[in-house]
Design a protein around this motif. Structure first.
Motif, PDB file in Angstrom:
ATOM      1  N   GLY A 150       0.874  -1.077  -0.108  1.00 46.03           N
ATOM      2  CA  GLY A 150       0.048   0.009  -0.067  1.00 46.03           C
ATOM      3  C   GLY A 150       0.640   1.400  -0.117  1.00 46.03           C
ATOM      4  N   PRO A 151      -0.010   2.325  -0.516  1.00 45.85           N
ATOM      5  CA  PRO A 151       1.030   3.736  -0.611  1.00 45.85           C
ATOM      6  C   PRO A 151       1.105   4.263   0.706  1.00 45.85           C
ATOM      7  CG  PRO A 151      -1.205   3.874  -1.478  1.00 45.85           C
ATOM      8  CD  PRO A 151      -1.053   2.498  -1.247  1.00 45.85           C
ATOM      9  N   ASN A 152       1.691   5.387   0.710  1.00 39.99           N
ATOM     10  CA  ASN A 152       1.610   6.330   1.776  1.00 39.99           C
ATOM     11  C   ASN A 152       0.560   7.195   1.700  1.00 39.99           C
ATOM     12  OD1 ASN A 152       2.261   7.818   4.099  1.00 39.99           O
ATOM     13  ND2 ASN A 152       4.381   8.675   3.647  1.00 39.99           N
ATOM     14  N   TRP A 153      -0.650   6.999   2.168  1.00 38.83           N
ATOM     15  CA  TRP A 153      -1.893   7.473   1.531  1.00 38.83           C
ATOM     16  C   TRP A 153      -1.892   8.941   1.488  1.00 38.83           C
ATOM     17  CZ3 TRP A 153      -5.501   4.925  -0.996  1.00 38.83           C
ATOM     18  CH2 TRP A 153      -5.404   3.497  -0.797  1.00 38.83           C
ATOM     19  N   PHE A 154      -1.390   9.552   2.727  1.00 41.19           N
ATOM     20  CA  PHE A 154      -1.648  11.270   2.972  1.00 41.19           C
ATOM     21  C   PHE A 154      -0.460  12.048   2.294  1.00 41.19           C
ATOM     22  CE2 PHE A 154      -4.469   9.567   6.270  1.00 41.19           C
ATOM     23  CZ  PHE A 154      -5.522  10.017   5.806  1.00 41.19           C
ATOM     24  N   ALA A 155       0.542  11.338   1.937  1.00 43.81           N
ATOM     25  CA  ALA A 155       1.625  12.042   1.267  1.00 43.81           C
ATOM     26  C   ALA A 155       2.078  11.491  -0.144  1.00 43.81           C
ATOM     27  CB  ALA A 155       2.953  11.935   2.282  1.00 43.81           C
ATOM     28  N   ASP A 156       1.071  10.842  -0.900  1.00 41.41           N
ATOM     29  CA  ASP A 156       1.275  10.344  -2.211  1.00 41.41           C
ATOM     30  C   ASP A 156       0.631  11.248  -3.356  1.00 41.41           C
ATOM     31  OD1 ASP A 156       1.673   9.045  -4.339  1.00 41.41           O
ATOM     32  OD2 ASP A 156       1.260   7.104  -3.576  1.00 41.41           O
ATOM     33  N   PRO A 157       1.447  12.105  -3.918  1.00 41.24           N
ATOM     34  CA  PRO A 157       0.868  13.029  -5.012  1.00 41.24           C
ATOM     35  C   PRO A 157       0.540  12.506  -6.105  1.00 41.24           C
ATOM     36  CG  PRO A 157       3.035  13.379  -4.946  1.00 41.24           C
ATOM     37  CD  PRO A 157       2.962  12.285  -4.018  1.00 41.24           C
ATOM     38  N   ARG A 158       0.846  11.138  -6.325  1.00 41.24           N
ATOM     39  CA  ARG A 158       0.453  10.571  -7.945  1.00 41.24           C
ATOM     40  C   ARG A 158      -1.052  10.461  -8.093  1.00 41.24           C
ATOM     41  NH1 ARG A 158       3.271   4.845  -7.472  1.00 41.24           N
ATOM     42  NH2 ARG A 158       2.269   4.979  -5.363  1.00 41.24           N
ATOM     43  N   GLY A 159      -1.412  10.959  -9.384  1.00 45.05           N
ATOM     44  CA  GLY A 159      -2.739  10.906  -9.666  1.00 45.05           C
ATOM     45  C   GLY A 159      -3.212   9.302  -9.947  1.00 45.05           C
ATOM     46  N   LEU A 160      -4.699   9.203  -9.735  1.00 51.90           N
ATOM     47  CA  LEU A 160      -5.167   7.631  -9.941  1.00 51.90           C
ATOM     48  C   LEU A 160      -5.100   7.412 -11.468  1.00 51.90           C
ATOM     49  CD1 LEU A 160      -8.050   7.910  -7.219  1.00 51.90           C
ATOM     50  CD2 LEU A 160      -5.769   6.965  -7.083  1.00 51.90           C
ATOM     51  N   ILE A 161      -5.364   8.623 -12.403  1.00 44.84           N
ATOM     52  CA  ILE A 161      -5.427   8.048 -13.788  1.00 44.84           C
ATOM     53  C   ILE A 161      -4.214   7.832 -14.248  1.00 44.84           C
ATOM     54  CG2 ILE A 161      -6.085   9.212 -16.292  1.00 44.84           C
ATOM     55  CD1 ILE A 161      -8.046  10.788 -14.870  1.00 44.84           C
ATOM     56  N   HIS A 162      -3.167   8.534 -13.662  1.00 42.73           N
ATOM     57  CA  HIS A 162      -1.581   8.098 -14.218  1.00 42.73           C
ATOM     58  C   HIS A 162      -1.127   6.764 -13.822  1.00 42.73           C
ATOM     59  CE1 HIS A 162       0.087  12.523 -14.187  1.00 42.73           C
ATOM     60  NE2 HIS A 162      -0.898  12.519 -15.059  1.00 42.73           N
ATOM     61  N   LEU A 163      -1.573   6.301 -12.308  1.00 37.00           N
ATOM     62  CA  LEU A 163      -1.516   5.181 -11.867  1.00 37.00           C
ATOM     63  C   LEU A 163      -2.151   4.242 -12.654  1.00 37.00           C
ATOM     64  CD1 LEU A 163      -1.557   5.617  -8.044  1.00 37.00           C
ATOM     65  CD2 LEU A 163       0.601   5.221  -9.603  1.00 37.00           C
ATOM     66  N   ALA A 164      -3.389   4.263 -13.149  1.00 36.81           N
ATOM     67  CA  ALA A 164      -4.148   3.221 -13.845  1.00 36.81           C
ATOM     68  C   ALA A 164      -3.779   3.145 -15.237  1.00 36.81           C
ATOM     69  CB  ALA A 164      -5.687   3.853 -13.938  1.00 36.81           C
ATOM     70  N   GLY A 165      -3.435   4.228 -15.721  1.00 37.93           N
ATOM     71  CA  GLY A 165      -2.450   4.155 -17.199  1.00 37.93           C
ATOM     72  C   GLY A 165      -1.316   3.567 -17.259  1.00 37.93           C
ATOM     73  N   ASP A 166      -0.673   3.685 -16.148  1.00 33.15           N
ATOM     74  CA  ASP A 166       0.842   2.658 -15.796  1.00 33.15           C
ATOM     75  C   ASP A 166       0.381   1.336 -15.829  1.00 33.15           C
ATOM     76  OD1 ASP A 166       3.907   2.818 -15.347  1.00 33.15           O
ATOM     77  OD2 ASP A 166       3.117   1.869 -13.546  1.00 33.15           O
ATOM     78  N   TRP A 167      -0.663   0.956 -14.783  1.00 32.26           N
ATOM     79  CA  TRP A 167      -0.884  -0.206 -14.786  1.00 32.26           C
ATOM     80  C   TRP A 167      -1.443  -0.980 -15.861  1.00 32.26           C
ATOM     81  CZ3 TRP A 167      -5.962  -2.867 -13.844  1.00 32.26           C
ATOM     82  CH2 TRP A 167      -5.865  -4.227 -13.205  1.00 32.26           C
TER      83      TRP A 167
END
Length: 284
Positions: A150-167
């Motif tokens: 799991g990520p560091n939820w309250f300090a992770d600036p990565r966008g969900l669309i960016h992560l979904a496209g990468d996945w």
């Protein structure tokens, strides 16, 4: 003649309160937005002058950090609202339909339990979510059981669309396409515009949905209990199943309530997001 006087006497305290804490601050904010106040001293001092719409013009047309932060706030608010409002509306409707079922035992308990987060202290709710979404918290612990780091939820600036496209292999989040990073639109690249809500923002969105769904559930529950019984029975006699009765009878009856929930939820989401959109948190 006594009735109007008594009415004005009853509403005068609220008029005074709204005037002091709502109307007056709005007027002050409007004056600040059309003046050259620097943020130091009183905005009503002799050195503060009226500049019209120059501040708005500079914000929209003058390149710089101010416009970049403003556009980042608009982007964050857009993704925040389209993420929170539909989900909280759907969750509230689902909970209302559930606790309105006659076969459900302990309906009063469940209604109270679902509404409880709406009246709990915000400090207590924040502490609960800090515990749940901490780096070594309960959410990451549950994800670890299924092999997810799991990520560091309250300090992770990565966008969900960016992560979904990468996945799914559309792009590499660490090496985004140059056509997206090189094309800029009002101080932000297309890559920044399409990032979606950040991981940090998604945790906040979940908290907002959890705390507001109970209030809107009560609105839907009141509308469901006002549904004419004869209409429901007529649809059942005509052979409509539960799904057909829900979409063709219940939802049309709930349209005014749905509009009310969406109308109330949208400005609340906008104001809460704009209040947290500062230069120090713009990346999230």
């Amino acid at each position: 003649m006594r009735a109007p006087v008594a009415g004005w006497l009853f509403v005068t305290p609220m008029i005074v309160i709204l005037g002091l804490f709502l109307i007056l601050p709005i007027v002050m904010a409007l004056w600040v937005s059309v003046s050259n106040w620097s943020g130091r001293g009183s905005p009503f001092g002799g050195s503060t002058q009226f500049v019209g719409i120059a501040n708005y013009s500079d914000l929209l047309t003058k390149p710089g950090l101010a416009r970049q932060d403003f556009m980042t706030s608009l982007r964050n608010t857009f993704f925040y609202v389209i993420g929170v409002v539909p989900l909280q509306t759907a969750l509230a409707l689902m909970l209302a339909v559930l606790v309105n079922q006659k076969f459900l035992r302990g309906r009063t308990f469940f209604r109270t339990a679902f509404y409880f987060p709406s009246v709990v202290s915000s400090v207590a709710i924040t502490l609960v979510f800090l515990f749940l979404f901490a780096g070594s918290g309960a959410v990451n612990g549950a994800l670890a059981w299924v092999g997810i780091n799991g990520p560091n939820w309250f300090a992770d600036p990565r966008g969900l669309i960016h992560l979904a496209g990468d996945w799914i292999g559309v792009w590499n989040i660490n090496d985004p396409p140059s056509v997206l990073t090189g094309t800029r639109l009002v101080n932000l690249s297309l890559w920044e515009w399409i990032k979606g809500p950040s991981v940090a923002m998604s945790a906040i969105m979940l908290q907002v949905i959890w705390t507001t769904a109970g209030t809107f559930m009560l609105m839907f529950l009141a509308a469901l209990q006002d549904l004419p019984v004869e209409v429901e029975e007529a649809a059942r006699v005509d052979g409509a199943n539960a799904r057909q009765r829900f979409w063709n009878v219940t939802i049309p009856h709930l349209r005014p309530t749905i509009m009310l929930v969406v109308t109330l939820g949208t400005p609340c989401s906008c104001s809460s997001q704009f209040s947290t959109s500062s230069p120090s948190s713009s990346s999230s």
